[in-house]
Design an enzyme around this catalytic site. Structure first.
Site, PDB file in Angstrom:
ATOM      1  N   ALA A   1      -0.120   5.280   1.315  1.00 20.84           N
ATOM      2  CA  ALA A   1      -0.292   6.116   2.512  1.00 20.84           C
ATOM      3  C   ALA A   1      -0.493   5.251   3.753  1.00 20.84           C
ATOM      4  CB  ALA A   1      -1.478   7.064   2.342  1.00 20.84           C
TER       5      ALA A   1
ATOM      6  N   ALA B   1     -13.760  10.565   9.342  1.00 21.00           N
ATOM      7  CA  ALA B   1     -13.183  10.460   8.003  1.00 21.00           C
ATOM      8  C   ALA B   1     -12.294   9.234   7.866  1.00 21.00           C
ATOM      9  CB  ALA B   1     -12.390  11.724   7.666  1.00 21.00           C
TER      10      ALA B   1
ATOM     11  N   LYS C   1     -11.801   6.469  -3.297  1.00 16.55           N
ATOM     12  CA  LYS C   1     -12.243   7.709  -2.661  1.00 16.55           C
ATOM     13  C   LYS C   1     -13.725   8.012  -2.869  1.00 16.55           C
ATOM     14  CE  LYS C   1      -8.145   7.881  -1.168  1.00 16.55           C
ATOM     15  NZ  LYS C   1      -7.925   7.123   0.073  1.00 16.55           N
TER      16      LYS C   1
ATOM     17  N   ASP D   1       0.856  -1.179   0.000  1.00 16.50           N
ATOM     18  CA  ASP D   1       0.000   0.000   0.000  1.00 16.50           C
ATOM     19  C   ASP D   1       0.901   1.242   0.000  1.00 16.50           C
ATOM     20  OD1 ASP D   1      -2.444   1.535   0.417  1.00 16.50           O
ATOM     21  OD2 ASP D   1      -1.780   1.759   2.489  1.00 16.50           O
TER      22      ASP D   1
ATOM     23  N   MET E   1     -11.333   4.127   5.578  1.00 16.47           N
ATOM     24  CA  MET E   1     -10.044   4.271   4.904  1.00 16.47           C
ATOM     25  C   MET E   1      -9.606   2.971   4.237  1.00 16.47           C
ATOM     26  SD  MET E   1      -7.904   6.494   4.050  1.00 16.47           S
ATOM     27  CE  MET E   1      -8.478   7.795   5.109  1.00 16.47           C
TER      28      MET E   1
ATOM     29  N   ARG F   1     -10.889  -1.759  -3.573  1.00 14.28           N
ATOM     30  CA  ARG F   1     -10.876  -2.608  -2.385  1.00 14.28           C
ATOM     31  C   ARG F   1     -12.245  -2.619  -1.692  1.00 14.28           C
ATOM     32  NH1 ARG F   1      -5.717   0.716  -0.082  1.00 14.28           N
ATOM     33  NH2 ARG F   1      -4.095  -0.186  -1.394  1.00 14.28           N
TER      34      ARG F   1
ATOM     35  N   ASP G   1      -2.358  -0.986   5.862  1.00 15.92           N
ATOM     36  CA  ASP G   1      -2.720  -0.486   7.191  1.00 15.92           C
ATOM     37  C   ASP G   1      -4.221  -0.383   7.386  1.00 15.92           C
ATOM     38  OD1 ASP G   1      -3.264   2.929   7.016  1.00 15.92           O
ATOM     39  OD2 ASP G   1      -2.555   1.822   5.273  1.00 15.92           O
TER      40      ASP G   1
ATOM     41  N   HIS H   1     -15.389   5.765  -0.517  1.00 12.10           N
ATOM     42  CA  HIS H   1     -15.129   6.252   0.838  1.00 12.10           C
ATOM     43  C   HIS H   1     -16.138   7.345   1.205  1.00 12.10           C
ATOM     44  CE1 HIS H   1     -11.862   7.211   4.005  1.00 12.10           C
ATOM     45  NE2 HIS H   1     -12.914   7.963   4.300  1.00 12.10           N
TER      46      HIS H   1
END
Length: 274
Positions: A17, A48, A56, A15, A52, A163, A189, A59
């Site tokens: 970030a 927010a 986006k 990944d 994650m 994902r 993460d 999200h």
């Protein structure tokens, strides 16, 4: 012809970030807060962070579906968020993300050494992210100036589904020329990122401290006492429990040791858990 399980790993899919860059995964989360604020809806940093790892647009859709956020939306506009509303927030999000991603582009301490250790073990380095390509291109360029370049990169809008679909991980497998999914490990993460790897049939390694679940800067993380870190380990391990990663580690600096453990398991005939 007879099937033979792999005896060692061939590729690591990383990944971005919270894994290799942007300790604490602040670039996407802070921009979500700003984008919703521009639309007239208050969203906290903690809210927010919730979805994650997803693409986006997805999200933002997930955030709008959260009960507390949905109530604020209805109070503001008199109706639940439509897909058109989500797209409008996404269109506010994108230029902010492109403009500000450089503010959180530093490599995670120890990442370069860890990745070099993987390369010394003849592993190929794939990568993917919840970022769309227009943002991912900028992240990749910034990382290159700091000494990191993956062998392949897949953005979330370069595949049919983001994902936790395995599409991005599998696109890396194809591009890198890997024959067996059990010879790959996905490192992430977030829960969607770990599920991506599991759905692809790969080994999975979850990161506790550099990413979304801890949500601290590197300096804040360093200031934690040993007891505080252990408390956070237990909390974060419980959060990851439902997606069942094969391994949990603190940061990417711990990854080379886990790679050795996975190779031992493969040599003994073990395969990733499903």
């Amino acid at each position: 012809m007879h099937y033979q399980s792999p005896k060692k790993l061939e590729a690591v899919i990383l990944d971005w970030a919270g894994t290799v860059v942007d300790f604490g995964s602040f670039a996407p989360t802070k921009i979500f807060v700003e984008a919703f604020a521009s639309f007239g809806i208050d969203v906290s940093l903690e809210e927010a962070r919730g979805p994650m790892g997803m693409g986006k647009w997805d999200h933002i859709r997930s955030l709008c579906n959260q009960e507390a956020v949905a109530k604020r939306f209805i109070a503001k506009f008199g109706h639940s968020a439509t897909d058109e509303d989500v797209t409008e927030i996404y269109n506010l999000f994108m230029p902010l993300q492109i403009a500000k991603v450089a503010q959180h582009s530093e490599l995670i301490p120890g990442a370069l050494d860890a990745i070099q250790s993987l390369r010394n073990s003849q592993l190929k380095i794939g990568s993917c992210s919840g970022y769309p390509k227009v943002v991912m291109d900028k992240v990749v360029d910034l990382a290159r100036t700091k000494g990191y370049e993956a062998d392949h990169v897949v953005a979330t809008d370069e595949v049919p589904r983001g994902r936790p679909s395995p599409a991005q991980a599998l696109a890396n497998v194809i591009a890198l020329g890997i024959n067996n999914l059990a010879a790959c490990v996905k490192v992430d993460d977030t829960e969607p990122g770990i599920l991506e790897g599991k759905n692809a049939g790969m080994w999975t390694v979850a990161l506790r401290f550099s990413g979304n679940f801890l949500g601290l800067t590197y300096e804040q993380y360093q200031s934690l006492s040993a007891n505080e870190k252990e408390q956070q380990r237990q909390r974060i391990d419980a959060l990851f429990a439902l997606c069942q990663p094969d391994f949990l580690i603190d940061t990417i600096t711990d990854l080379p040791a886990v790679i050795s453990q996975i190779n031992q398991k493969l040599a003994a005939g073990e395969l990733p858990s499903r």
